[in-house]
Design an enzyme around this catalytic site. Sequence first.
Site, short mmCIF file in Angstrom:
data_model
loop_
_atom_site.label_atom_id
_atom_site.label_comp_id
_atom_site.label_asym_id
_atom_site.label_seq_id
_atom_site.Cartn_x
_atom_site.Cartn_y
_atom_site.Cartn_z
CD GLU A 503 43.02 41.86 50.51
OE1 GLU A 503 41.94 41.65 49.95
OE2 GLU A 503 43.12 42.56 51.54
C1 LIG Z 1 52.80 46.63 48.37
C2 LIG Z 1 52.51 45.28 48.89
C3 LIG Z 1 51.85 45.13 50.10
C4 LIG Z 1 51.62 43.86 50.62
N1 LIG Z 1 51.07 43.72 51.88
C5 LIG Z 1 51.05 42.49 52.45
C6 LIG Z 1 50.66 42.34 53.81
O1 LIG Z 1 50.32 43.30 54.50
N2 LIG Z 1 50.70 41.10 54.35
C7 LIG Z 1 51.07 40.01 53.64
O2 LIG Z 1 51.09 38.92 54.18
N3 LIG Z 1 51.43 40.11 52.33
C8 LIG Z 1 51.45 41.32 51.74
N4 LIG Z 1 51.82 41.45 50.42
C9 LIG Z 1 52.18 40.28 49.67
C10 LIG Z 1 51.23 39.95 48.53
O3 LIG Z 1 50.06 39.37 49.03
C11 LIG Z 1 52.01 39.05 47.57
O4 LIG Z 1 52.87 39.90 46.86
C12 LIG Z 1 51.13 38.27 46.65
O5 LIG Z 1 50.53 37.25 47.36
C13 LIG Z 1 51.91 37.67 45.48
O6 LIG Z 1 53.05 37.01 45.90
P1 LIG Z 1 54.46 37.30 45.17
O7 LIG Z 1 54.63 38.77 45.10
O8 LIG Z 1 55.49 36.51 45.87
O9 LIG Z 1 54.26 36.78 43.70
P2 LIG Z 1 54.40 35.29 43.17
O10 LIG Z 1 53.66 34.36 44.04
O11 LIG Z 1 55.83 35.00 42.90
O12 LIG Z 1 53.61 35.38 41.80
C14 LIG Z 1 54.18 35.96 40.62
C15 LIG Z 1 53.14 35.87 39.50
O13 LIG Z 1 52.81 34.51 39.25
C16 LIG Z 1 51.41 34.34 39.30
N5 LIG Z 1 51.13 33.01 39.82
C17 LIG Z 1 51.68 32.37 40.88
N6 LIG Z 1 51.17 31.15 41.01
C18 LIG Z 1 50.27 30.99 40.04
C19 LIG Z 1 49.40 29.95 39.63
N7 LIG Z 1 49.33 28.78 40.25
N8 LIG Z 1 48.61 30.14 38.56
C20 LIG Z 1 48.63 31.31 37.88
N9 LIG Z 1 49.43 32.32 38.23
C21 LIG Z 1 50.24 32.17 39.28
C22 LIG Z 1 50.89 35.44 40.19
O14 LIG Z 1 49.55 35.75 39.86
C23 LIG Z 1 51.84 36.58 39.85
O15 LIG Z 1 51.37 37.23 38.70
C24 LIG Z 1 52.02 42.73 49.89
C25 LIG Z 1 52.66 42.88 48.64
C26 LIG Z 1 52.91 44.13 48.16
C27 LIG Z 1 53.62 44.25 46.85
#
Ligand SMILES: Cc1cc2nc3c(=O)[nH]c(=O)nc-3n(C[C@H](O)[C@H](O)[C@H](O)COP(=O)(O)OP(=O)(O)OC[C@H]3O[C@@H](n4cnc5c(N)ncnc54)[C@H](O)[C@@H]3O)c2cc1C
Length: 830
Positions: A503
């Site tokens: 989230e």
């Molecule tokens: C256990 C689990 C359950 C989940 N459940 C759901 C679900 O039910 N439905 C769903 O749709 N999604 C779900 N998610 C997805 C979750 O919302 C995403 O993992 C999250 O949005 C982050 O995306 P990412 O993991 O691809 O990280 P990335 O987007 O690759 O980010 C990696 C890092 O970079 C940082 N970052 C990225 N862009 C910026 C920026 N512009 N400025 C500063 N920092 C930045 C982030 O804060 C993070 O620390 C789930 C994820 C997990 C791990």
Amino acid sequence: MSILLALLAALAVAWFLAYHRLPALVWSVVFAAGLGLLTYFKLWPQALLTVAWAVLIVVALIAIPSPLRRAVAGAPLLKLFRRILPVVSQTEQEALDAGTVWWDGELFSGKPDWSKLLAYPKPRLSAEEQAFIAGPLRELCEMLSDWEVTYEASDMSPQVWQFIKDNGFLGMIIPREYGGKGFSALAHSQVVMQLTTRSGTAAVSVMVPNSLGPAELLLHYGTKEQKDHYLPRLAKGIEMPCFALTSPEAGSDAGGIPDFGIVCKGEWQGKSDVLGIRLTWEKRYITLGPIATLLGLAFQLYDPDHLVGKEDDIGITLALVPTDTPGVHIGRRHRAMTATFMNGPNWGKDVFIPMEFIIGGEAQLGQGWKMLMNCLAAGRSISLPANGVGISKLSALTTGAYGRVRQQFKLSIGKFEGVEEAMARIAGNVYVMDAARVMTAGAVDLGEKPSVISAIVKYHLTERGRQVINDAMDVHGGKGICMGPNNYLASAYMQTPIAITVEGANILTRTMIIFGQGAIRGHPFVLKEIEATREADQGKALRDFDRAFFGHIAFTLSNVARVLWMGMTGARLTAVPGAPELRHYYQQLTRLSSAFALTADMAMFLCGGTLKRRERLSARLGDVLSQLYLASAVLKRYEDDGRPQDDLPLVRWGLLDCLYRIEEAFYSIFENLPWPVVSWLLRGLIFPLLMPYGREFAPPRDPLGHDVVGLMMTPGATRDRLTRGVFISANENDPVRTLESALVAVIAAEPVEAKLRQAQQAGGIARGHAAADAGLKAGVITPAEAELLKRAAELRRKVIMVDDFPKDFGKSELHQTTQPVTFEALARKA
Ligand SMILES: Cc1cc2nc3c(=O)[nH]c(=O)nc-3n(C[C@H](O)[C@H](O)[C@H](O)COP(=O)(O)OP(=O)(O)OC[C@H]3O[C@@H](n4cnc5c(N)ncnc54)[C@H](O)[C@@H]3O)c2cc1C
């Protein structure tokens, strides 16, 4: 001399008027009266009086709203702003429009109305909600064994799943008319928090259907048919929902999802030429996905043949797709740390769905992002903060007890200064976190959808939670590390990064969302200025802009006066309500709120549209806002609890910690601003008594930390209030229950141990393991006291033992050897 005196008097009056934010008309009347006196009594030379009157008239003409001001100043400024304001994308705009502004607006105002905060009703559970928590929730917790769920079965048992469905855990947010529980946000938060203290898997499995997902979206945007069909089925767990937004290419940048649908005609249930969408998607990380029967899906929608309108690119759209629809691939699992809630990928290619699958039907085509942002504004306030607090309360309860029960060097480890330092952080953080959790859930129950506050609590309650569980693990030493059914902390420790990632991953939430959205949403004038530049009706645009722009200037000047005055006086003269013993904190927070408002304005003025890219500056400003919010929650909690004097060490610890963090955030802003003069000026205005270096606010001091830890290690009303909601099983062999029993037994035995020690020092009885028997024989202690010692020793032993397994961790023997280790069993072995 009289000129100098008059100028000084004018400055003092101006300062007073600015401090109290009095309108321009009052300023003009007051200064006209002053000049009138000078003119009447001929106290100044005529030439000087003429200049003074001319200046007053010009300033009054600029300051008092009038058609003349609008024509001369407002119109050209509006034109300039229309040219220089950065373009806001549609997804950014929809995020900005989502939700409501609540207490964050007061903090942005630089003059928070504390009486308003204290007048918000204390959040309370209804009788039915209390019965649910004491009944089905307790029963569910008793049924759950985190060890079995996590390490043996990798899922909750079918009986537990059925119990969850039958008792309405999946329909807490669904209104009663649809068969749901219709619970308050506070009850929802309480259930998730308590479940977290028992099993992370159960907490997440219950949390997700009650957060941003099919039920929430249907409630707000569904058609009548969709609501009537799905909500009763979701409430009873007949449908298992999930919501899929994230894809491999789009995580944090969720607005950039590549998944797409094309409006077309196709065949559906034997009928041809049905208007629908051909969908292609690839999602991952989707919680409950592997067992979902109803897949909520977000995708970009295109209409190249203009079957539903004139636009080619319709925008993000949301659909509910039954997972048995041909072409839906779902069911594989990811492993999210050690948690075993269902989570996995899903995908489909050219899957045809009819229009009735769109949430809200055709009317909501392209509205998906707005729908998501609106629902997120409330949902983010509840589940993840509850999860962070649950982990932390469990840490506080168990570490408080363990710190007293576990002895080294013949002393409870919690009495060593080093351990005490970590334990004080645990208790202090938990108090702050729980205060913010409850206050925010209360706001949602008042009908708010506090978007910026939801980001604050999501970030800070999960981050402080990470600090708390780290400290708890350190205090537990090897006991925290060795896995097994007797370890009550390790699962929570390993699952902590999950809440930090979902989230809105925390780095992004801190650097882009809290101040990024707050600056526009919470600021009393910025949004009005922006909206005025977009207004098509020129007359209205000019009126609105003129009011907002000049209001903004007066606001900034007032903050300069307020900040300097409160900085110089230490805010001691600032009138505040609330408990007299916390008067100092109300005053400092008022002062720092003005300082925040001024610094935020400076940053926005100097950076303009580039502030979006200056994430570190935005993050630090967000830190100030966040700590102001957390401190407000602490003040509110103390009042709502009826000002319990015993809790004061925790309250003070929390407030001092927030003040310290605010000052540190200000100094990192000053030290990193690329404009040294501005930085020097701000520092001088905000902390005038400490120029150029130095700090006004220290972290909570050691004696206070000592008092806090004393409360944490002693059963009583304060400890109960601090850890309220942690599940403690009725099973004597449950490790948390055993620990609580050991705490009571160890405390009961402490005076007896002291008696023995005294006798030993006097040389009356032997030292070592036979001391109790010797003491009894010598009549130093009574048989009843000897029993107290024995019980304390047994329970202490039971607490400090960890699980061991066969060399190969063989599954066949696992069950047998992972029974809780008891002192009796060990004694029998020996
Ligand atoms: C256990 C689990 C359950 C989940 N459940 C759901 C679900 O039910 N439905 C769903 O749709 N999604 C779900 N998610 C997805 C979750 O919302 C995403 O993992 C999250 O949005 C982050 O995306 P990412 O993991 O691809 O990280 P990335 O987007 O690759 O980010 C990696 C890092 O970079 C940082 N970052 C990225 N862009 C910026 C920026 N512009 N400025 C500063 N920092 C930045 C982030 O804060 C993070 O620390 C789930 C994820 C997990 C791990």
